[in-house]
Enzyme design. Sequence first.
Site, PDB file in Angstrom:
ATOM      1  N   TYR A   1       0.869  -1.242   0.094  1.00  0.00           N
ATOM      2  CA  TYR A   1      -0.063   0.222  -0.010  1.00  0.00           C
ATOM      3  C   TYR A   1       0.615   1.367   0.138  1.00  0.00           C
ATOM      4  CZ  TYR A   1       0.616  -0.979   5.008  1.00  0.00           C
ATOM      5  OH  TYR A   1       1.117  -1.265   6.364  1.00  0.00           O
TER       6      TYR A   1
ATOM      7  N   LYS B   1       5.576   4.049   5.145  1.00  0.00           N
ATOM      8  CA  LYS B   1       6.000   3.156   4.212  1.00  0.00           C
ATOM      9  C   LYS B   1       6.397   3.813   2.709  1.00  0.00           C
ATOM     10  CE  LYS B   1       5.807  -0.856   6.561  1.00  0.00           C
ATOM     11  NZ  LYS B   1       7.036  -1.527   7.082  1.00  0.00           N
TER      12      LYS B   1
END
Length: 270
Positions: free
Chosen positions: A152, A167
């Site tokens: 994601y 991330k």
Amino acid sequence: MGESPFRDDLFAGCRVLVTGGGTGMGLAFATAFAAHGAQVAIASRNDEHLAAGAAAIAKATGAEALTHVVDVRDSESVAALAATLESEWGALDILVNNAAGNFFAPVAEMSENAWRAVVDIVLDGTFRVSRACHPLLCKGRDASVVNVVANYAWGAAPFVAHSGAAKAGVLNLTRSLALEWASHGIRVNAFCPGVVPTEGAKANLFPAPEMEQMITDTIPRGRLATADEMALQVLWLAASDYVTGECLVADGGQWLAGNPFYTLGKQIAD
Ligand code: COA
């Protein structure tokens, strides 16, 4: 761990640090490196997890892992980890930035502290540990860094937006460091694992059994990932001398299929 396609001594003489290495996927990464001849250090906030992790590594491989309590949110704690590696090993060949934290929370209801907690662990923590280990990596042989991300990171991360933003930042940091550190002899790559039903993931991300099936239904490969097969991907990345600035995705095709037409079409086809 299961059968490996790699030589038993592929990482002989290599010194490897895995953050978040006491449990789950991090422990599988450390175990796999040890099973292929590396000296491993595992670091995490929890001393009990580290003791159990080191015992598991010893049982699986016969190797004695170095353990070190660290909070990747605390620069002094991270500096102490690097100092221990300096005095124990004098250098570091492979760093796996695996430490993470995540929980479901809609942004509209998320406190600033909740946002900060995840970003501080995932993004800032990767920065802190990488920076602190840089002098050791400069002294390493065929040194490389593997940053663990999630699929994601390049799409959307609804209900885990703190983790998604962090991330995505780690992925960009990976590419920046790959260029900054190329002339220092250090490769920097990202690894994107599939969904592994570790205790941490089950407790935080799919607490109800039917949720595990819902996630499995989003994976074209038709099953969740195992920690051991993910570990072999990390070994492959760490051993691939001509690969830097890349992100190796091993998610069973999940991100490619991540649009409503896939889910809808699959229901109709089934
Ligand atoms: N839902 C909503 N908010 C949450 C939350 C949850 N499940 N868990 C933590 N928070 C919020 C807390 O309420 C707090 O905000 P507040 O001060 O405004 O109340 C903030 O996040 C920090 O929480 P805290 O309890 O102090 O946690 P921490 O800073 O010690 O640790 C984590 C944060 C992410 C590490 C913790 O949630 C955790 O241990 N998670 C399990 C490990 C994990 O995520 N593993 C990866 C699984 S894939």
